[in-house]
Design a protein around this motif. Structure first.
Motif, PDB file in Angstrom:
ATOM      1  N   ALA A  65       0.814  -1.216   0.000  1.00 35.23           N
ATOM      2  CA  ALA A  65       0.000   0.000   0.000  1.00 35.23           C
ATOM      3  C   ALA A  65       0.849   1.268   0.000  1.00 35.23           C
ATOM      4  O   ALA A  65       0.294   2.370  -0.111  1.00 35.23           O
ATOM      5  CB  ALA A  65      -0.968   0.046   1.157  1.00 35.23           C
ATOM      6  N   ARG A  66       2.167   1.127   0.123  1.00 36.24           N
ATOM      7  CA  ARG A  66       3.038   2.309   0.061  1.00 36.24           C
ATOM      8  C   ARG A  66       3.936   2.300  -1.173  1.00 36.24           C
ATOM      9  O   ARG A  66       4.250   3.354  -1.720  1.00 36.24           O
ATOM     10  CB  ARG A  66       3.923   2.396   1.308  1.00 36.24           C
ATOM     11  N   PHE A  67       4.379   1.126  -1.581  1.00 32.88           N
ATOM     12  CA  PHE A  67       5.295   0.983  -2.706  1.00 32.88           C
ATOM     13  C   PHE A  67       4.569   0.344  -3.891  1.00 32.88           C
ATOM     14  O   PHE A  67       3.681  -0.496  -3.698  1.00 32.88           O
ATOM     15  CB  PHE A  67       6.483   0.099  -2.349  1.00 32.88           C
ATOM     16  N   THR A  68       4.986   0.710  -5.087  1.00 28.87           N
ATOM     17  CA  THR A  68       4.442   0.120  -6.300  1.00 28.87           C
ATOM     18  C   THR A  68       5.577  -0.224  -7.258  1.00 28.87           C
ATOM     19  O   THR A  68       6.383   0.645  -7.600  1.00 28.87           O
ATOM     20  CB  THR A  68       3.468   1.075  -7.000  1.00 28.87           C
ATOM     21  N   ILE A  69       5.613  -1.479  -7.666  1.00 26.72           N
ATOM     22  CA  ILE A  69       6.602  -1.907  -8.657  1.00 26.72           C
ATOM     23  C   ILE A  69       5.924  -1.935 -10.021  1.00 26.72           C
ATOM     24  O   ILE A  69       4.757  -2.316 -10.149  1.00 26.72           O
ATOM     25  CB  ILE A  69       7.200  -3.281  -8.295  1.00 26.72           C
ATOM     26  N   SER A  70       6.657  -1.533 -11.041  1.00 21.03           N
ATOM     27  CA  SER A  70       6.132  -1.563 -12.407  1.00 21.03           C
ATOM     28  C   SER A  70       7.293  -1.793 -13.364  1.00 21.03           C
ATOM     29  O   SER A  70       8.460  -1.665 -12.982  1.00 21.03           O
ATOM     30  CB  SER A  70       5.402  -0.264 -12.739  1.00 21.03           C
ATOM     31  N   ARG A  71       6.969  -2.120 -14.583  1.00 22.82           N
ATOM     32  CA  ARG A  71       8.017  -2.363 -15.579  1.00 22.82           C
ATOM     33  C   ARG A  71       7.580  -1.806 -16.928  1.00 22.82           C
ATOM     34  O   ARG A  71       6.383  -1.766 -17.244  1.00 22.82           O
ATOM     35  CB  ARG A  71       8.330  -3.852 -15.684  1.00 22.82           C
ATOM     36  N   ASP A  72       8.571  -1.390 -17.697  1.00 21.51           N
ATOM     37  CA  ASP A  72       8.363  -0.931 -19.062  1.00 21.51           C
ATOM     38  C   ASP A  72       9.250  -1.792 -19.954  1.00 21.51           C
ATOM     39  O   ASP A  72      10.460  -1.559 -20.048  1.00 21.51           O
ATOM     40  CB  ASP A  72       8.724   0.547 -19.179  1.00 21.51           C
ATOM     41  N   ASN A  73       8.661  -2.788 -20.576  1.00 18.44           N
ATOM     42  CA  ASN A  73       9.454  -3.712 -21.377  1.00 18.44           C
ATOM     43  C   ASN A  73      10.034  -3.037 -22.620  1.00 18.44           C
ATOM     44  O   ASN A  73      11.046  -3.503 -23.157  1.00 18.44           O
ATOM     45  CB  ASN A  73       8.606  -4.918 -21.779  1.00 18.44           C
ATOM     46  N   GLY A  74       9.417  -1.966 -23.060  1.00 18.95           N
ATOM     47  CA  GLY A  74       9.953  -1.226 -24.200  1.00 18.95           C
ATOM     48  C   GLY A  74      11.235  -0.486 -23.863  1.00 18.95           C
ATOM     49  O   GLY A  74      12.056  -0.210 -24.738  1.00 18.95           O
ATOM     50  N   LYS A  75      11.403  -0.171 -22.577  1.00 18.75           N
ATOM     51  CA  LYS A  75      12.599   0.543 -22.120  1.00 18.75           C
ATOM     52  C   LYS A  75      13.531  -0.349 -21.307  1.00 18.75           C
ATOM     53  O   LYS A  75      14.535   0.127 -20.782  1.00 18.75           O
ATOM     54  CB  LYS A  75      12.197   1.755 -21.285  1.00 18.75           C
ATOM     55  N   ASP A  76      13.182  -1.631 -21.169  1.00 18.11           N
ATOM     56  CA  ASP A  76      14.000  -2.556 -20.379  1.00 18.11           C
ATOM     57  C   ASP A  76      14.272  -1.994 -18.987  1.00 18.11           C
ATOM     58  O   ASP A  76      15.403  -2.055 -18.481  1.00 18.11           O
ATOM     59  CB  ASP A  76      15.318  -2.862 -21.088  1.00 18.11           C
ATOM     60  N   THR A  77      13.238  -1.476 -18.374  1.00 17.30           N
ATOM     61  CA  THR A  77      13.401  -0.792 -17.092  1.00 17.30           C
ATOM     62  C   THR A  77      12.298  -1.214 -16.129  1.00 17.30           C
ATOM     63  O   THR A  77      11.140  -1.368 -16.523  1.00 17.30           O
ATOM     64  CB  THR A  77      13.366   0.737 -17.288  1.00 17.30           C
TER      65      THR A  77
END
Length: 115
Positions: A65-77
């Motif tokens: 509820a405080r942290f959020t992980i995400s990814r952008d496969n187009g940017k490899d990040t």
């Protein structure tokens, strides 16, 4: 050569926010499970959050509820948005990639929460 390069760490006041980034190279980023781990002084390295290739996420109870992980496969990040930070979040934060028993680690980025 595989590289995971973290950025975005720094000094932040309690209650503040930071966004960490981890840029990957040398791997087929989209197939890897990516994760953030942290290690505080005198403590063992611990899981913070992971995100699979399909986008499923998992969080440590202490950051839900405080942290959020995400990814952008187009940017490899992969990213870690951290809100409502407190002193217990002070640690070196590491990026990790994992696939079929192969893991790689970044060099870490320091996050310090202090007034």
């Amino acid at each position: 050569q595989v590289q995971l390069v973290e950025s975005g760490g720094g000094l932040v006041q309690p209650g503040g926010s930071l966004r960490l980034s981890c840029a990957a190279s040398g791997i087929i980023f989209g197939i890897y499970t990516m994760g953030w781990y942290r290690q505080a002084p005198g403590k063992e390295r611990e899981l913070v959050a992971t995100i699979t290739s399909g986008g499923s996420t998992n969080y440590a109870d202490s950051v839900k509820a405080r942290f959020t992980i995400s990814r952008d496969n187009g940017k490899d990040t992969v990213y870690l948005q951290m809100n409502s930070l407190n002193s217990e979040d002070t640690a070196v934060y590491y990026c990790r990639s994992a696939y079929s028993g192969t893991t790689y680690w970044g060099q870490g980025t320091q996050v310090t929460v202090a007034s």
